[in-house]
Enzyme design. Sequence first.
Site, mmCIF file in Angstrom:
data_model
loop_
_atom_site.group_PDB
_atom_site.id
_atom_site.type_symbol
_atom_site.label_atom_id
_atom_site.label_comp_id
_atom_site.label_asym_id
_atom_site.label_seq_id
_atom_site.Cartn_x
_atom_site.Cartn_y
_atom_site.Cartn_z
ATOM 1 N N CYS A 2 55.903 77.701 63.544
ATOM 2 C CA CYS A 2 57.199 77.964 62.937
ATOM 3 C C CYS A 2 56.990 79.059 61.892
ATOM 4 O O CYS A 2 55.860 79.425 61.592
ATOM 5 C CB CYS A 2 57.759 76.725 62.244
ATOM 6 N N GLY A 3 58.053 79.558 61.356
ATOM 7 C CA GLY A 3 57.946 80.509 60.255
ATOM 8 C C GLY A 3 58.721 79.983 59.064
ATOM 9 O O GLY A 3 59.818 79.434 59.215
#
Lengths: 315, 238
Positions: A2-3
């Site tokens: 994820c970011g």
Amino acid sequence: MCGIAGRILGAPGPVGRDLVALMAAQEHRGADSTGFAVYGTPRESGYRVRAMGFDRARLERDLADFRAILRDHGADFAEEPSWDSGTTRHYLARLVITDPDDLPAWVQAADAMTDRFEVQSVGRSLEIIKDVGGADAVADKHGVRQMNGTHGLGHARLATESDVRPNASHPFWARPFPDVAIVHNGQITDYYTWREKLERKGYRFLTWNDSELIAVWVSDRMKQGLSMEEALTLSIREIDGVFTYMIATPGAIGFAKDRFAMKPLVLIDQNGAIAAGTEEQAVRRVYRDDAVDVINHDGPSLHGIWTVGNRRVAA
Amino acid sequence: MTQALSDTVVETIIEVGDRPIRDVHADIQQAARAGGHVVLRNTLSRHNLGVGLPPGCTLHAEGSVGYYCGGLNTGARITIQRNAGWGCGEAMSAGHITIGGYAGMSVGAAMLGGLIHVRGDCGPRAGVAMKGGTIVVEGRLGYQSGFMAHGGKIIALGGAGPSCADALWQGEVWVCGDVDDLGVDAVITEPTAEQVAEVEAILDPLGLADRSREWRRIVAGQRLWYFQSRDAKAWLMI
């Protein structure tokens, strides 16, 4: 994968715009959904509430039922509700309410509606906006670029351990603690163990997303008297898995990284104005001058706190 | 893309900025295949710059680069003015990469040959699973560097962080300066004069030779080789 991102401005301003830029640059890390936690100028009384309804056709009835629960707890709408004008079946509503007599009790009562209407955030300043899709699409739908404030969080989700739904997106509100939100990149491997322990203490979870657990876990420790820094440190020792998460309150953004240094975090600190993200190319969207130094928090068992208001207390 | 001619070399200047990386990559490959010198400007820490470059070309990144810069390099000379993100030089088989600043996680991961020279510090797991080649770090090695390295050398002049050379196979980690602690199955050995001379010969062309250094040569204790799951002592070591 994820970011995540965090942004603190030196002075109140277009924090929504910057969060969208940070997340658009990290969309490749997870385009299932995108979310933002924006801290605006705090209200002296009353709360901003963001809530998600799952059937737009029932919007008026949802709001009426929600208002009835509010009134049962000594509160009411302080402003006319508003909602997105999208074409999706679900919708995101913005509500401003007066103070309930007992906030946790009201939240628990409102959670009786979660099969059709789910409170996503409650705060004097916090508003969580999240939806399926990439950063630009979510920002366009919900007007995120137009949101001003002091600081906030962003998240791009690649769903792994739970399903792709609008309400399973990040950030997560630390139910029922007002104005606390988290974003997380990683996996919590003892999720079910901790969830059972927290449920036995009376906490409620609306998703099976492990990130929701972190929000409540940290807030519970702070409720027990730990400082944010102590709670962050303890989480590294007690929570098993690989993770980097950020937690935001009205006064600060904190972060913690696991013992195995698996999830990145980079930072630009310009005299207390912070841009943090999973990838350097994200923070370069905010500070495009390559001469501005980037700090890589790459090591294991790291934590830090960046305060809002041009002071950095720990890292 | 602009080109300038000198007496012998064609220099191509490529603007990176917000352009699609696929387009930037096509420009780089076109210039590199012509054997010239490529300069990348306004790099904005973008990912996948200078991947799969052929022998004979040179590439210079003005600024910082993102993930996997110089990956799959087969002989190019690459210089990065500032920082590199994760996996710089991953799986390269030949060539020379210089990183002017900090190298992010897993620099030289699974590399087979060539040289990576980091002027600053490294993030975690430098040289993870490398099979050959050399990584020289003027600063400090990050957490768990040399993890499961099957070959090659990692040479650090500024010490090493925790869990150094964890689960090393046949690679070597050379450290000048303090080591926070060793990873599982890693042992420090006294290097021979010949071995030190070999390392100094690597450092010489980089202008880093210093015969007065005290080295720690870290290799596998070989207790995890062909690990026997019924061996209780081996489990305790992990």
